[in-house]
Design an enzyme around this catalytic site. Structure first.
Site, short mmCIF file in Angstrom:
data_model
loop_
_atom_site.label_atom_id
_atom_site.label_comp_id
_atom_site.label_asym_id
_atom_site.label_seq_id
_atom_site.Cartn_x
_atom_site.Cartn_y
_atom_site.Cartn_z
N LYS A 147 -5.85 0.18 -13.77
CA LYS A 147 -4.44 0.09 -13.38
C LYS A 147 -3.47 0.46 -14.51
CE LYS A 147 -4.41 -1.55 -9.06
NZ LYS A 147 -3.63 -0.94 -7.96
N SER B 176 -1.97 -8.73 -7.21
CA SER B 176 -2.85 -9.90 -7.28
C SER B 176 -3.44 -10.08 -8.67
CB SER B 176 -4.01 -9.75 -6.27
OG SER B 176 -4.84 -8.66 -6.63
N GLU C 43 -14.91 -0.15 0.77
CA GLU C 43 -14.12 -1.34 1.09
C GLU C 43 -15.05 -2.50 1.39
OE1 GLU C 43 -10.08 -0.31 3.32
OE2 GLU C 43 -11.80 0.39 4.47
N GLY D 57 -12.27 -6.22 4.85
CA GLY D 57 -11.03 -5.55 4.49
C GLY D 57 -11.09 -4.06 4.77
N ASP E 180 -9.24 -1.91 6.37
CA ASP E 180 -8.01 -1.32 6.88
C ASP E 180 -7.95 0.20 6.71
OD1 ASP E 180 -7.73 -2.55 4.14
OD2 ASP E 180 -5.99 -1.26 4.10
N SER F 288 -13.91 0.09 -11.24
CA SER F 288 -12.46 -0.01 -11.42
C SER F 288 -12.01 -1.09 -12.39
CB SER F 288 -11.77 -0.21 -10.08
OG SER F 288 -12.22 -1.41 -9.46
#
Length: 324
Positions: free
Chosen positions: A56, A81, A207, A211, A213, A307
């Site tokens: 990030k 989060s 995913e 979750g 989506d 990640s």
């Protein structure tokens, strides 16, 4: 006429130049045991060794560093989060400004503590009843802050794509690239970089089962909203993909694999026991897909973006310390 995508390979390369000497060029690790289990040559891009412990920082710094002196003087805000929260907090500190972060009340304690340690102010909300975007936008408007969102921004997506750019520069051509999917910024940037360098590479997002989506959205051809998922992969506990990220991913991502929480735990344990590296649950989902066969028949050369590794010792032991 096809609408141009919000980012290009040149944007990712530009982000890489901006991040040089600021972000870590993280290692690409190999394991003979992993190769044998999978039946392929696997290259792990270990963003758990990035600043703040996750990819990030790449996108947060790329976006924040482009703000005007006036914007930086007033400060920046975001919602997250944990990993993007830390990334924005550190980027703000590096750039000599302040950060206000909207975080869920149940965010991992280690992530909140690290965010506060970088000097950010925390504003909490209930992730199951509150609208974090609305809260952050209202707060930013009230205080005159500039919002640096976790994924809905071209400079954020381009920054995240530098992880895949570095992976391909070091590992060479890949047949398959696996990356976790939350809001979609990492895989959007990664797919932009990978497809720009090698159009034939297959890009698959991963995913947690609860979750899904992005999978549902890709199948429907439009963004679908699901209830906030309950999963150990807290960084992927989102209810809908981002609007900008979805436009990229619907055109560049070849598929989505789903993994269970038990498969995520198994991947975390494998990485720790056999490779001596720590992965947080969200960071382990691509490896889980590979080890479980959920990513499909393996091609010859595979790249995996790990990640992040932001998980405290107690939580890691809770998830991975049980018997086989």
């Amino acid at each position: 006429m096809t609408t141009p995508l919000p980012i290009t390979l040149d944007d990712v390369r530009d982000a890489a130049a901006r991040l040089k000497g600021v972000a870590h060029r993280t290692p690409v690790l190999r394991s003979r045991t992993l190769d044998a289990l999978v039946g392929a040559e696997v290259h792990l891009k270990c963003e758990n060794f990035q600043r703040v412990g996750a990819f990030k920082f790449r996108g947060a710094y790329n976006a924040a560093s482009r703000l005007t002196p006036g914007q930086l003087a007033r400060g920046i805000a975001t919602y997250s989060s944990g990993n993007h929260a830390q990334a924005v907090a550190l980027a703000a500190r590096e750039l000599g400004t302040t950060a206000v972060i909207v975080m869920p009340e149940d965010a991992p304690r280690s992530k909140r503590a690290a965010t506060e340690g970088y000097g950010a102010e925390i504003v909490t909300y209930d992730r199951y009843t509150g609208d974090r975007v609305a809260i952050a936008e209202a707060l930013a408007a009230d205080r005159g802050l500039t919002l640096v969102p976790p994924y809905e921004h071209p400079h954020v997506m381009a920054g995240q794509g530098t992880a895949a750019l570095e992976l391909i520069e070091e590992a060479g051509e890949l047949d398959l690239l696996l990356a976790p999917v939350g809001g979609g910024g990492l895989i959007a940037g990664s797919a932009t970089a990978a497809k720009g360098l090698r159009p034939g590479v297959r890009v698959v997002g991963v995913e947690p089962e609860t979750g899904d989506d992005t999978l549902r959205s890709l199948e429907a051809g439009r963004r679908v909203e699901i209830p906030v998922p309950h999963t150990i992969a807290d960084g992927q506990a989102l209810s809908t993909p981002g609007e900008l990220t979805f436009e990229v991913n619907r055109r560049l991502v070849d598929g989505i694999a789903l993994v269970s929480d038990d498969e995520i735990r198994a991947a975390m344990r494998f990485a720790f026991e056999r490779m001596k590296i720590v992965m947080e649950p969200s960071g382990a989902t691509p490896l889980a897909a590979l080890l479980s066969g959920r990513a499909g028949p393996p091609p010859r050369r595979i790249g995996v973006i790990v990640s992040g590794g932001n998980i405290d010792a107690g939580r890691f032991a809770e998830l991975c310390g049980g018997a086989d």
